[in-house]
Design an enzyme around this catalytic site. Structure first.
Site, mmCIF file in Angstrom:
data_model
loop_
_atom_site.group_PDB
_atom_site.id
_atom_site.type_symbol
_atom_site.label_atom_id
_atom_site.label_comp_id
_atom_site.label_asym_id
_atom_site.label_seq_id
_atom_site.Cartn_x
_atom_site.Cartn_y
_atom_site.Cartn_z
ATOM 1 N N HIS A 192 -6.509 -2.631 -3.876
ATOM 2 C CA HIS A 192 -5.473 -1.652 -4.261
ATOM 3 C C HIS A 192 -4.974 -0.917 -3.005
ATOM 4 O O HIS A 192 -5.194 0.279 -2.828
ATOM 5 C CB HIS A 192 -6.084 -0.676 -5.260
ATOM 6 C CG HIS A 192 -5.102 0.112 -6.060
ATOM 7 N ND1 HIS A 192 -3.931 0.609 -5.541
ATOM 8 C CD2 HIS A 192 -5.122 0.496 -7.361
ATOM 9 C CE1 HIS A 192 -3.288 1.278 -6.488
ATOM 10 N NE2 HIS A 192 -3.995 1.221 -7.604
ATOM 11 N N GLU A 296 -0.553 -4.936 -3.411
ATOM 12 C CA GLU A 296 -1.944 -5.279 -3.645
ATOM 13 C C GLU A 296 -2.122 -6.773 -3.872
ATOM 14 O O GLU A 296 -1.505 -7.341 -4.769
ATOM 15 C CB GLU A 296 -2.465 -4.514 -4.865
ATOM 16 C CG GLU A 296 -2.101 -3.035 -4.847
ATOM 17 C CD GLU A 296 -2.314 -2.364 -6.194
ATOM 18 O OE1 GLU A 296 -3.223 -2.792 -6.932
ATOM 19 O OE2 GLU A 296 -1.572 -1.420 -6.519
#
Length: 339
Positions: A192, A296
């Site tokens: 992330h 991501e």
């Protein structure tokens, strides 16, 4: 970017890096990895390269919270309101989403790996790595009894964080099914990554044009990207599918391009909360959405299934290169076509 007073790192314990063969490096090749006390007394590891680049990894979450180039410029975004208080996850850097991305399952948002304490892995199994990369650390996460209650599977999650001599940041995850009952398990995954950008309205993402995506703002409905590049003027939360191994994030104002290379991770999430959602997050500044962008590397659409004894590997490599605009286009665009 944290608003907390800076703490003078105090070494807590020492570990030693290993060479790519999994044995201790010797002589001048050896770079010790020290564990320091970071914010709120949490243990962190600092990686440094001789040219001046650095990275910081907190054992809480196996979480990379800083990546700086040789000029000392921070390349990752970390919220000024990041808590650094377990059991909450920290806002920014590179949280690890495992065994679940977002709400794609029955577990808590983004799974539990990002808010567990990892250990330094002093004897990792061998796997190939660049012989020129000396600054790295190996971490390991195994499930606790409490984890087994909410996700009843035995696993070993090994994470290597490394910094190349050129300052590139690489994260390599290896997840092995260690169930003794013969049962497979399935998971979704994402790095992330929060990139630090000068002004979100001056940023464009290239490499995802014409691809299908699931729009999390529209009940995961499937669409096809229409633009020649992704630009930002409102909240974005999309899962791009079957993406290339290389994606570029172009920051016009800073004349910088981030290049994200990935392997074993077919999807890519692009997220910026914009004003309304930013204000609704307690651990995120109201105006901070202007200076961050999440791109991501992920495996979401098709979850990964491992039989007992099987191992999955997912790798993400980040680099930052100078760039300039020419006739409205970033030059050189070769960052996507090059090696």
């Amino acid at each position: 970017m944290s608003s907390k007073p800076p703490l003078t790192p105090t070494p807590a314990v020492s570990a030693t890096t290993t060479s790519g063969s999994g044995t201790a490096a010797s002589g001048s090749e050896r770079i010790p990895v020290e564990v320091f006390k970071g914010i709120n007394g949490l243990d962190k590891i600092v990686l440094r390269e001789v040219r001046g680049s650095s990275a910081e990894v907190y054992l809480y979450g196996g979480h990379v919270t800083s990546w700086k180039n040789e000029h000392g410029e921070e390349l990752l975004f970390l919220s000024s309101k990041a808590l650094f208080k377990p059991p909450k996850a920290n806002r920014g850097g590179i949280p690890i989403c495992f065994p679940q991305f977002s709400n794609h399952g029955s577990l808590e948002q983004h799974g539990f790996a990002r808010n567990r304490f990892w250990s330094v892995d002093t004897d990792p199994p061998p796997f190939p790595t660049s012989t020129s990369t000396k600054a790295f650390v190996d971490l390991i996460l195994k499930p606790t009894e409490e984890d087994m209650k909410i996700w009843p599977h035995s696993f070993e999650f090994r994470l290597r964080v490394s910094l190349s001599p050129a300052g590139d940041l690489m994260l390599t995850s290896r997840i092995r099914n260690t169930n003794s009952d013969g049962k497979p398990f399935t998971f979704t995954f994402a790095y992330h990554t929060y990139f630090s950008v000068s002004d979100i309205s001056e940023v464009r993402v290239e490499g995802l044009e014409t691809l299908d995506y699931l729009d999390n703002l529209q009940n995961k409905e499937r669409f096809t990207e229409q633009g020649d590049a992704i630009t930002f003027e409102s909240e974005v939360d999309k899962i791009y599918l079957a993406t290339p191994t290389k994606i570029a994030i172009l920051d016009h104002e800073k004349k910088r391009t981030f290049v994200l290379r990935k392997d074993g991770l077919p999807d890519a999430i692009v997220w910026n909360p914009w004003e309304k959602t930013a204000k609704a997050m307690a651990d995120f500044g109201d105006e901070e959405y202007k200076h961050m962008l999440c791109v991501e590397a992920a495996a979401v659409e098709k979850p990964i299934t491992l039989k007992p004894g099987e191992e999955w590997r997912g790798r993400q490599e980040l680099s930052a290169v100078p760039s300039s605009y020419c006739s409205g286009q970033l030059d050189p665009r070769r960052v996507l076509q090059g090696s």
